[in-house]
Design an enzyme around this catalytic site. Structure first.
Site, PDB file in Angstrom:
ATOM      1  CB  CYS A 164      61.042 -10.638   2.611  1.00 36.73           C
ATOM      2  SG  CYS A 164      60.425 -10.914   0.999  1.00 36.73           S
ATOM      3  CB  CYS A 188      63.271 -12.838   1.268  1.00 39.09           C
ATOM      4  SG  CYS A 188      62.877 -11.457   0.218  1.00 39.09           S
ATOM      5  CG  ASP A 189      64.208 -14.269   4.860  1.00 47.48           C
ATOM      6  OD1 ASP A 189      65.046 -14.401   4.000  1.00 47.48           O
ATOM      7  OD2 ASP A 189      64.166 -13.196   5.262  1.00 47.48           O
TER       8      ASP A 189
END
Length: 308
Positions: A133, A136-137
């Site tokens: 993701c 997300c990261d």
């Protein structure tokens, strides 16, 4: 044994837990059924920095906080693997390997899973350089060199997203051309921070014991193994909905995603779906929580109609 409730929620990720909070707060009897630990995939996330209100929190910590909120108004939690839902007029029977749960309203929040390469180092370094993701990261790899595995829409979209903050993004693809939409390909080829490695099979993710340090791949053109030094590997070889147990209901599209309206209602009256198992674009904790609140309230309104 048969257990009867007003609402049964299948899945205890952020969406399911939020739905339980809203439904139980509306004075409904609620059962949450999940075959794993509450929090779902959040438990595999080391740090979360894109959920409002928590600038610095781990996945397990956020899972615990959400669980405590969900149970505050009397919801009950059961460890069980759901096999099937049987609809008998207004009653829905949720069949597990142990018990049956009966309720007029069922909320499906079983999520989705990213397909894995199943190569050495992938599981070892998940959350320590291996990610599925970019949204997300990406922030954890600012000004670093990273690899993206895949060649479809998701791989190229996420590669473009990562290129905004990374020093360099190398897309490793097993074919000699991308499968992504032409407009995405054009954008990726025009981005001077994105490179490509073609006709390459990713074989192993290497690390120093704590973090990712490189990717080993087989160059089919040169017929030899090569090493690409990177600090992060983002894998996009497909996402699969956890909806197999509900295939008998006819609520999924051809790819297994559950179709709902804006109130999270499926085409089967009294069955709702929310979170990553839904047919949608963005799969995040924040979107699952929003949909959970809608579904929990929608279940309450549905049950009110049954009384009239």
């Amino acid at each position: 044994m048969i257990k009867k409730y007003d609402v049964i929620i299948i899945g205890a990720g952020p969406g399911g837990l939020t739905a339980a909070l809203y439904a139980s707060r509306a004075n409904l009897s609620v059962a949450i059924v999940d075959k794993g630990l509450y929090g779902g995939q959040m438990n595999n996330t080391g740090a979360i920095d894109n959920y409002p209100g928590f600038a610095d929190i781990t996945g397990p910590q956020l899972s615990e906080k959400m669980y405590q909120s969900a149970m505050k108004f009397g919801a009950e939690y059961f460890y069980a693997d759901v096999q099937q839902i049987i609809v008998e007029q207004q009653m829905k029977k949720v069949i597990t390997e142990k018990d049956e749960f009966h309720a007029p309203a069922v909320l499906i929040a079983t999520g989705a899973v990213h397909k894995h390469l199943n190569i050495p180092g992938e599981d070892t370094y998940q959350g320590r350089g291996v990610s599925y993701c970019a949204v997300c990261d990406a922030a954890f790899f600012r000004n670093e060199e990273i690899a993206v595995i895949g060649g479809g829409d998701s791989a190229i979209e996420e590669g473009l997203y990562l290129a905004q903050t990374a020093k360099k993004v190398t897309i490793i693809h097993r074919r000699n051309e991308l499968r992504a939409q032409p407009v995405l390909q054009k954008m990726a080829f025009a981005n001077d921070k994105i490179d490509f490695i073609w006709n390459a099979n990713t074989e192993e993710i290497l690390g120093d014991g704590s973090r990712v340090t490189a990717v080993k791949y087989y160059d089919k053109n040169a017929e030899e193994q090569k090493i690409l030094n990177v600090s992060g590997v983002f894998i996009y070889v497909g996402v699969q909905a956890n909806s197999m147990a509900f295939s008998n209901l006819g609520i999924c599209d051809e790819h297994g995603w559950i179709i709902t309206d804006d109130h999270m209602q499926t085409k089967v009256e009294g069955i709702f779906a929310l979170g990553d198992v839904r047919q949608k674009d963005l799969r995040q904790i924040a979107t699952a929580v929003g949909e959970g609140s809608i579904a929990g309230q929608a279940a309450y309104h549905y049950l009110q109609t049954l009384k009239n």
